[in-house]
Motif scaffolding. Structure first.
Motif, PDB file in Angstrom:
ATOM      1  N   GLU A 273       0.837  -1.198   0.000  1.00  0.00           N
ATOM      2  CA  GLU A 273       0.000   0.000   0.000  1.00  0.00           C
ATOM      3  C   GLU A 273       0.881   1.261   0.000  1.00  0.00           C
ATOM      4  OE1 GLU A 273      -3.026   0.534  -0.494  1.00  0.00           O
ATOM      5  OE2 GLU A 273      -3.208   2.612   0.175  1.00  0.00           O
ATOM      6  N   LEU A 274       1.923   1.226   0.824  1.00  0.00           N
ATOM      7  CA  LEU A 274       2.822   2.384   0.890  1.00  0.00           C
ATOM      8  C   LEU A 274       3.569   2.572  -0.423  1.00  0.00           C
ATOM      9  CD1 LEU A 274       4.169   1.982   4.538  1.00  0.00           C
ATOM     10  CD2 LEU A 274       2.651   3.778   3.701  1.00  0.00           C
ATOM     11  N   THR A 275       3.992   1.458  -1.042  1.00  0.00           N
ATOM     12  CA  THR A 275       4.688   1.531  -2.332  1.00  0.00           C
ATOM     13  C   THR A 275       3.775   2.168  -3.376  1.00  0.00           C
ATOM     14  OG1 THR A 275       5.746  -0.529  -1.744  1.00  0.00           O
ATOM     15  CG2 THR A 275       6.006   0.148  -4.017  1.00  0.00           C
ATOM     16  N   ARG A 276       2.505   1.743  -3.368  1.00  0.00           N
ATOM     17  CA  ARG A 276       1.543   2.274  -4.333  1.00  0.00           C
ATOM     18  C   ARG A 276       1.398   3.797  -4.144  1.00  0.00           C
ATOM     19  NH1 ARG A 276      -3.676   3.223  -4.794  1.00  0.00           N
ATOM     20  NH2 ARG A 276      -4.034   2.884  -2.579  1.00  0.00           N
ATOM     21  N   ARG A 277       1.276   4.194  -2.867  1.00  0.00           N
ATOM     22  CA  ARG A 277       1.114   5.632  -2.576  1.00  0.00           C
ATOM     23  C   ARG A 277       2.352   6.409  -3.013  1.00  0.00           C
ATOM     24  NH1 ARG A 277      -1.559   6.354   3.364  1.00  0.00           N
ATOM     25  NH2 ARG A 277      -3.344   4.997   3.075  1.00  0.00           N
ATOM     26  N   LEU A 278       3.530   5.823  -2.737  1.00  0.00           N
ATOM     27  CA  LEU A 278       4.793   6.472  -3.089  1.00  0.00           C
ATOM     28  C   LEU A 278       4.886   6.670  -4.604  1.00  0.00           C
ATOM     29  CD1 LEU A 278       7.431   7.373  -1.621  1.00  0.00           C
ATOM     30  CD2 LEU A 278       8.410   5.199  -2.309  1.00  0.00           C
TER      31      LEU A 278
ATOM     32  N   LEU B 211       2.723   9.479  -5.640  1.00  0.00           N
ATOM     33  CA  LEU B 211       3.346  10.764  -5.277  1.00  0.00           C
ATOM     34  C   LEU B 211       4.458  11.120  -6.255  1.00  0.00           C
ATOM     35  CD1 LEU B 211       3.604  10.676  -1.375  1.00  0.00           C
ATOM     36  CD2 LEU B 211       2.515  12.451  -2.758  1.00  0.00           C
ATOM     37  N   GLU B 212       5.275  10.104  -6.587  1.00  0.00           N
ATOM     38  CA  GLU B 212       6.388  10.322  -7.528  1.00  0.00           C
ATOM     39  C   GLU B 212       5.852  10.759  -8.890  1.00  0.00           C
ATOM     40  OE1 GLU B 212       9.915   7.386  -5.839  1.00  0.00           O
ATOM     41  OE2 GLU B 212       8.558   6.665  -7.385  1.00  0.00           O
ATOM     42  N   GLU B 213       4.751  10.106  -9.296  1.00  0.00           N
ATOM     43  CA  GLU B 213       4.115  10.471 -10.577  1.00  0.00           C
ATOM     44  C   GLU B 213       3.699  11.931 -10.561  1.00  0.00           C
ATOM     45  OE1 GLU B 213       0.824   8.037 -11.943  1.00  0.00           O
ATOM     46  OE2 GLU B 213       2.113   6.264 -11.778  1.00  0.00           O
TER      47      GLU B 213
END
Lengths: 358, 309
Positions: free
Chosen positions: B295-300, B303-305
């Motif tokens: 979930e955190l990877t997806r959010r990151l 954000l990066e996008e």
């Protein structure tokens, strides 16, 4: 008093003929069973293009893609997806490729004890969603076609309702959506027993126990007659090869993660939430009205596992206006493996997808 | 026999038993003294430094005191003034024993009665494709007898340091007993379609023979038999009896497996091998952690996008 005559001479003659026939059959059988048998399954070439935990995504080689939207096949967690590619000439995958479909298929692998907490949500919003994203990325498309089989069909429906923007066309095959029926033994047993306890008991629901349950649905045919048929044809090489292929597939049964198994029994079989659009996955309601893409729904008239009554109300409950029900005069597995439906089932899907591949 | 007579008989029996017991322990005492007086055998193994005669024979002396106390106690019990009280208490004891045995015996008789009736009903003729009048209450009778008569002995409270272990082992025996009655019942139920189908086909063959006909092709008979068998199985599987049994089987299996795991865990812990329970805790933590990381990877990534665009 009439004396009844028994034709003893005829009986003795028959016995002698049977003896000769049996001896000859056994000689041939011996050479068949000890000779080279081609019993390999899943022989259509593919490469694994994505892997996550135990789950892998197979991409089948297609030299002449005619339908630009890729098709993802989602098989059930019970038994293996190899059933769709049993042997050359009897393979749904091979037929679809031959018709120019770019086929991907999920291989769920073999869950172990560490997978016991995986829910339906983890499969749908996790593994399926990630594979869809991967296919979209590889193919440069926004949406893909999805085809679900049995329990995999339920997952496809849930995915299509929760992520309708990712699904261009939906194909459901022998997929139960209405569990409130007494036409199938599974429905009777699951509704009236505490089968979900087995999930906790074994951590994962053992595939062998499920297989035993399926065999016990018709022991006369599946545990006796099937093997009598084998013995009657044991001298026929092609029959033996096909029989062994089916045996390999049917007894290759991965366990089902406990949390998914319990959720499926309670929410689907017992509460029948899916068809009522009341099923909740990861806190979100699965509203069937959100399935607005074209849908084709296949089922078997003589399916003893998923009776027609469990399938035929699905298309009435969805939001799509482009929908079709197709009922074949066959059983649960016959749709995919019988010679007759090899000519009807997969070509029908390919044509239907081609018509909607604009 | 009146209660007074019965009491007197019991008193006489008790008196003679007391005499015998007294004699026995007196003989033991005498024989001990004789043994110590044996001239040829040296029972003196020598005293170690600082060891007194009392130390050397302390185990024996403790035993000797116990024997003496016990014989004194027997003498007191057999004294004339205590005879009446003893007779009465022994009568009560006998009655209590009779009562306990009587209860169990009555239940056993009831079980036997039920069993005989069940077998009688089970052997009655029933039509093919009909499992409505199925009688397999012999198994239920056995379970009733088990739960009312035998289960209570396994549930006797356990005491002492290994209390918990004994309790789990008793529980395992208890749960496995119940589970195996369901398995036996399932096998019995599965035998019925065969019995009915065989009977049907035998009747058909018999009718043909009486007409002087013989089926030349055994495959035809087999096909008919398997069709009847399939029909009988289908009816059985759809019956309420089968579903009830299936549920009982699932529940008893779940209970049995749970307690079997508990007992297995005791031994695994002994050898310091991680138990399923312990590993399940680790797997749960792993599951939760992986989910959080994903979930955190997806959010990151999102954000990066956003930052990138």
């Amino acid at each position: 008093m009439n004396k009844i005559k028994i034709p003893v001479d005829l009986i003795l003659k028959n016995i002698e003929e049977s003896r000769k026939e049996t001896t000859s059959k056994l000689k041939k059988a011996s050479s068949v069973l000890t000779g080279d048998l081609d019993t390999g399954i899943s022989q259509t070439p593919y490469e694994v293009v994505y892997k996550e935990d135990r789950v892998s995504l197979k991409h089948y080689q297609c030299d002449d893609v005619k339908i630009k939207t890729p098709l993802l096949i989602i098989y059930a967690l019970i038994n293996r997806e190899t059933m769709l590619d049993l042997q050359p000439g009897r393979s749904v995958v091979e037929t679809l490729i031959g018709k120019g479909v770019d086929v991907y298929m999920i291989d769920w692998g073999y869950p172990t004890r560490k997978d016991q907490f995986l829910t339906i949500g983890d499969h749908v919003n996790g593994y399926i969603h990630n594979t869809v994203e991967e296919i979209c990325k590889r193919s440069g498309v926004e949406k893909i076609n999805i085809m679900g089989i049995c329990m995999g069909g339920v997952f496809s429906i849930i995915y299509s309702a929760l992520h309708p923007h990712k699904v261009k066309n939906l194909v459901t095959t022998v997929t139960p959506t209405n569990f409130d029926t007494d036409k199938g033994l599974l429905n009777i047993w699951m509704k009236n027993t505490d089968a979900e306890l087995l999930g906790d008991t074994y951590a994962n629901m053992p595939g062998d126990i499920m297989n035993l349950g399926f065999l016990l649905m018709n022991p006369a045919r599946l545990m006796i007659d099937k093997y009598v048929g084998f013995m009657q044809n044991v001298d026929n090489k092609q029959f033996v090869e096909n029989f062994i292929r089916m045996e390999k597939w049917i007894f290759d049964s991965p366990d089902v993660p406990a949390a998914t198994f319990k959720q499926f029994i309670v929410d689907c079989f017992k509460k029948n939430l899916l068809i009522q659009s009341k099923l909740e996955i990861d806190g979100e309601v699965v509203d069937l009205q959100k399935i607005d893409m074209p849908v084709i729904n296949f089922y078997g008239k003589f399916d003893h596992l998923v009776p027609p009554e469990a399938c035929e109300t699905f298309t009435e409950a969805i939001g799509s206006s482009d929908k079709e029900d197709v009922c074949f005069n066959t059983g649960h597995i016959g749709i995919y493996v019988s010679s007759k439906y090899q000519q009807e089932f997969a070509p029908k899907i390919a044509n239907w997808l081609a018509e909607r591949d604009n | 026999m009146t209660d007074a007579n019965r009491g007197s008989e019991v008193a006489k029996l008790f008196e003679s038993w007391m005499d015998t017991a007294n004699k026995f322990w007196r003989d033991v005492e005498n024989s001990r003294e004789e043994t110590l007086k044996w001239g040829d055998v040296n029972l003196d193994f020598g005293l170690k430094d600082g060891e007194t005669d009392d130390d050397k024979y302390r185990t024996y002396r403790s035993w000797e005191t116990s024997v003496k106390n016990f014989t004194t106690f027997l003498k007191i019990l057999s004294a004339p003034e205590n005879q009446q009280a003893m007779a009465e208490s022994s009568t009560s004891f006998t009655e209590a024993l009779n009562q306990a045995a009587g209860d169990s015996f009555e239940n056993l008789l009831e079980f036997q009665g039920n069993l005989i009736q069940s077998f009688a009903r089970a052997s009655e003729y029933t039509n093919s494709y009909n499992f409505d009048n199925l009688d397999h209450s012999a198994f239920q009778s056995f379970r009733d007898l088990y739960t009312s008569e035998w289960q209570k002995y396994l549930h006797i409270p356990k005491i002492g340091l290994p209390r918990e272990f004994h309790e789990q082992v008793s529980d395992l025996v208890d749960k496995s007993n119940i589970f195996y009655t369901y398995i036996a019942e399932l096998f019995y139920l599965f035998s019925l379609p065969f019995e009915k189908s065989n009977y049907s086909i035998q009747q058909k063959i018999n009718a043909m023979l009486e007409q002087g006909e013989v089926e030349n092709d055994p495959t035809k008979l087999y096909n008919e038999w398997i069709k009847i068998l399939e029909g009988n199985f289908m009816q059985l599987m759809k019956s309420q009896e089968y579903t009830n049994l299936l549920n009982g089987l699932i529940r008893s299996l779940a209970d049995y497996k749970a307690v079997k795991n508990d007992v297995t865990n005791i031994f695994l812990e002994e050898y310091q091998i991680p138990t399923n329970k312990e590993m399940d805790e680790v797997y749960r933590e792993l599951y939760v952690t992986k989910k959080k990381v994903k979930e955190l990877t997806r959010r990151l990534e999102k954000l990066e996008e956003k930052l990138g665009s």
